[in-house]
Structure formats: C-alpha cells, structure tokens
Design an enzyme around this catalytic site. Structure first.
Site, PDB file in Angstrom:
ATOM      1  N   LEU A  67       0.852  -1.184   0.000  1.00 27.26           N
ATOM      2  CA  LEU A  67       0.000   0.000   0.000  1.00 27.26           C
ATOM      3  C   LEU A  67       0.890   1.237   0.000  1.00 27.26           C
ATOM      4  CD1 LEU A  67      -2.386  -1.191   2.868  1.00 27.26           C
ATOM      5  CD2 LEU A  67      -2.696  -1.529   0.398  1.00 27.26           C
ATOM      6  N   SER A  87       7.054   5.983   0.029  1.00 27.86           N
ATOM      7  CA  SER A  87       6.874   5.223   1.262  1.00 27.86           C
ATOM      8  C   SER A  87       5.661   4.326   1.085  1.00 27.86           C
ATOM      9  CB  SER A  87       6.677   6.146   2.475  1.00 27.86           C
ATOM     10  OG  SER A  87       6.697   5.391   3.679  1.00 27.86           O
ATOM     11  N   SER A  88       5.697   3.173   1.754  1.00 30.36           N
ATOM     12  CA  SER A  88       4.588   2.239   1.613  1.00 30.36           C
ATOM     13  C   SER A  88       4.535   1.304   2.810  1.00 30.36           C
ATOM     14  CB  SER A  88       4.736   1.409   0.323  1.00 30.36           C
ATOM     15  OG  SER A  88       5.791   0.476   0.461  1.00 30.36           O
ATOM     16  N   ALA A  89       3.401   0.634   2.929  1.00 26.89           N
ATOM     17  CA  ALA A  89       3.275  -0.512   3.820  1.00 26.89           C
ATOM     18  C   ALA A  89       3.560  -1.739   2.968  1.00 26.89           C
ATOM     19  CB  ALA A  89       1.871  -0.569   4.418  1.00 26.89           C
ATOM     20  N   MET A 237      11.130   0.559  -2.422  1.00 25.55           N
ATOM     21  CA  MET A 237      11.528   1.936  -2.671  1.00 25.55           C
ATOM     22  C   MET A 237      12.952   2.121  -2.171  1.00 25.55           C
ATOM     23  SD  MET A 237       7.909   3.401  -1.406  1.00 25.55           S
ATOM     24  CE  MET A 237       6.431   2.753  -2.195  1.00 25.55           C
TER      25      MET A 237
END
Length: 400
Positions: A67, A87-89, A237
């Site tokens: 996500l 940025s992500s989960a 990332m």
C-alpha cells in the site's frame, strides 16, 4: 465479512510464509493501526480513502498487498497517483519472508532502517525484541511514533529521525539489522554496529534495474565484513541517499552528438531477453555482471522498444549504448570507453549457458576496508565477479 489481524495471519499461514512463532505476533498487531487513511494499493494505484469507503480500505489493509502511503517525498497531495512512490506498507507476505530470514528472537537488539508506518517495528516489538528504528523523513518518523504509541508499543521501540545509512551507534551492537528500503551500496556503519554473527536482511540490487532481491548477510567475527545469499526476488523503494544519480551516469557530460562517434552493430537477442519481467532473474543477473551501468527500457507502443545503457565514469569517461528493437533486425549503437551492449550480451550468454540460474544461486560478500570504504563482491557458487571483463577497446570519442 469482518476482516482483521487474525484474517491476515491466517492468509499468511495458508501461503506458508509465516516463520515459526510469528503467527500470534501477526494476529496481535493490527495493520490498520499503522496504515494512514489515504492509501494507493500498488497493483491499481487508485486511491482508497478510509473516510469515504471504510470497508474497501479495510479489505485492502488486510490483504496481501503493498500500500503506497506517500508520493514524491511528501510533496504530493492530490488524489491521483504521484510521480514517485516514496513510502509504503510492504506486502505482508514479503515482510513475513524477510522476517524468516532475519530470525529475530525475543530479547535481541534489532536495528530497523526505514520505519515507514511503524508496522514492522511493531511486529518486532511484539516478538519481544528491543527495537531501534531510523526514519529519514521527519513527518513519517513522527507519525510512526504516534502509531506505535497508540498500538501500545511506544515504550518498546525507539524511533530516530535521521539518515539510516549511518545507523545508530548508541543502540548497538545489534543482533539483527532489518532494512526496509532498496539498497545499492551496503554502508560500513551497519556492519560496524552489528555484533559478531549478527544477521542483516536487506533488499539489494543494482542500477541496471529497479528490482531488488532480499539478501541475508551474516557478519564475521571481526565485524569487518559479511556474506550471504540472495533469498527472494522483490522490489522496494530505494534509500533516499542511494536513488540512481543521473549525474554519475553522464547527465550533461554526455555529448549531444554522441551518435556521431557511436559504432553500430546488431544482435540475435531480443528485448525481452535482456529486460525480463518484474521478478525475472535476468535483469538482476545482468546487473551483477555489468557493474556501474544504469539501464532504462523505453517501449514504443506495440511496435518496438529501446534499451538505453549508461555507464558511470570510473576513470576513463562515461559510456552510452542504445539497443533499438523493432520489426527489423535490432540496431545497437555504442559510444564511450566501454562497449556496454557487448558486456550485456556476453553476460546473457554466460547466464544462458549455465541453465539460467535463479537469484538463489548468487550471493554477495561485503568487506569494510581500513579507510571505511565498502567493497561489494557478488558471487555465483565458487565463482566471483566480474564474470565478463568490461569491454573497452576504443577511446571515449572518435574511432581511434
């Protein structure tokens, strides 16, 4: 149907990716406590807003999907996907598999590089680890502290705002180091701040492609080096300090008329041979074989594609190559001190002749020299790189 932490734990158990002792941890830590209200599932990049559609948001949170939680280092504020996801989960199954590699046990000191939402740090804290987590983005660091405190882990995780490549010496030596951003050069600080025999798990790759592979390093007794295999094809990332730097690969240094000095050739290989899919090993292997090379594939509709190759200046000047694939025979143009396409082609034939080994057959040895410089030595079985010597038999300009 109500979904929650137990739903995610059961999903990961069915996929057989949960490490022993972690099922209760995933069931205990609620991912929704860490995911912001606005998310972009990376398989659709369509905004899900908790306030507008809480059920769809919740289903996405407890699915096995990455996500995106931030675009363009926080400068993006619209509803559409931004230019660069920053940025992500992480995908829960990827996180679980990397935690398996990490093998963190209760009581261990763990350094995490890349706090993000704080979810991974929360899992480690729930496991009983003493966690120090570093986040370069002040906004994300503050939000992660709030998330961890609200979830009951505020006293168990120290979130540091700073450059993760420097580590955090005050919290070491660390038994485990977990990195949640793509790495191109392993910093000396991580090895120097690790305990002898410590495990470092990180996504590692080259500038040939955007993909990474999870790497499991074991630190030597003298804390001057570490070595280990690649275990999982993935994509993260990149560390902000290690994103591809166009200046290193030419930028304005490459002459506009480079084609006037280029040599032309052709090839029997196709575009798909040397680019591959998102988790195809060929791009990763070619990146190991052809160092200091940035690759940029460009599709031209359904009729053709170009693979651009840029070689960094390592003392003899920059290099460039363009491989054009269309309806006719491919056309290759190369200029500069290195014949980048010939290196790629020779490396592909080396890989193909050995039965196209997967990433699991390769590994990396990292050594910190006396002056703090880090040497990264890829290997394949007992063979170390470079497998194919760099090709440079003409001057940077002209036909000499």
């Amino acid at each position: 149907m109500t979904v929650g932490p137990d739903t995610l734990a059961a999903l990961l158990k069915r996929k057989d990716v949960l490490p022993a002792g972690w099922e209760s941890v995933f069931g205990m830590v609620a991912r929704e406590d860490f995911v912001p209200a606005r998310i972009w599932p990376d398989d659709t990049e369509a905004l899900l807003d908790r306030d507008r559609d809480p059920e769809a948001w919740r289903r996405a949170v407890y699915s096995d999907r990455a996500l995106v939680t931030q675009w363009d280092d926080g400068r993006h504020s619209g509803t559409e996907a931004g230019r660069l996801a920053t940025s992500s989960a992480s995908t829960p199954s990827t996180l679980a598999e990397m935690l398996y590699d990490l093998d963190a046990a209760p009581g261990m000191r763990v350094l995490e590089v890349g706090t993000g939402t704080g979810y991974s740090a929360g899992l480690l804290a729930a496991r009983g680890c003493r966690v120090t987590s570093i986040e370069v983005d002040p906004h994300l660091a503050r939000r992660a502290r709030e998330n961890l405190a609200a979830a009951g882990f505020g006293d168990l995780v120290e979130v540091i705002t700073g450059d993760g490549t420097l580590g955090h010496r005050a919290g070491g030596p660390y038994d485990r180091i977990q990195v949640t951003a793509g790495v191109r050069r392993v910093p000396a600080a991580w090895i120097e701040q690790a305990a002898p025999g410590a495990v470092i798990v990180l996504p590692w790759g080259t500038d040939y492609g955007s993909g990474d592979c999870a790497l499991r390093l074991v630190v030597g007794a003298d804390r001057r080096g570490a070595s280990g295999p690649f275990t999982l094809a993935t994509a993260f990332m990149k560390l902000r300090a290690q994103r591809p730097d166009w200046r290193r690969y030419g930028g304005a240094a490459l002459p506009d008329d480079w084609t006037a000095y280029a040599r032309a050739t052709t090839t029997t290989l196709g575009y798909d041979d040397v680019v591959g899919g998102p988790f195809d090993p060929v791009g990763f292997v070619l990146g190991l074989c052809v160092p200091d090379c940035l690759a940029r594939p460009v599709l031209h509709g359904i009729f053709g594609a170009t693979l651009w190759l840029y070689g960094a200046d390592t003392g003899r000047g920059h290099s460039i190559a363009a491989a054009d694939f269309g309806a006719d025979a491919p056309t290759i143009r190369q200029s500069g001190p290195r014949r980048l396409w010939h290196e790629v082609e020779a490396s592909w034939h080396w890989w193909n002749a050995r039965g196209r080994p997967t990433i699991h057959d390769f590994g990396l040895t990292v050594t910190v020299t006396g002056d703090g410089v880090v040497d990264q030595q890829p290997w394949y079985g007992a063979t170390t790189f470079p497998l194919v010597p760099p090709a440079h038999d003409w001057p940077a300009r002209g036909r000499g």
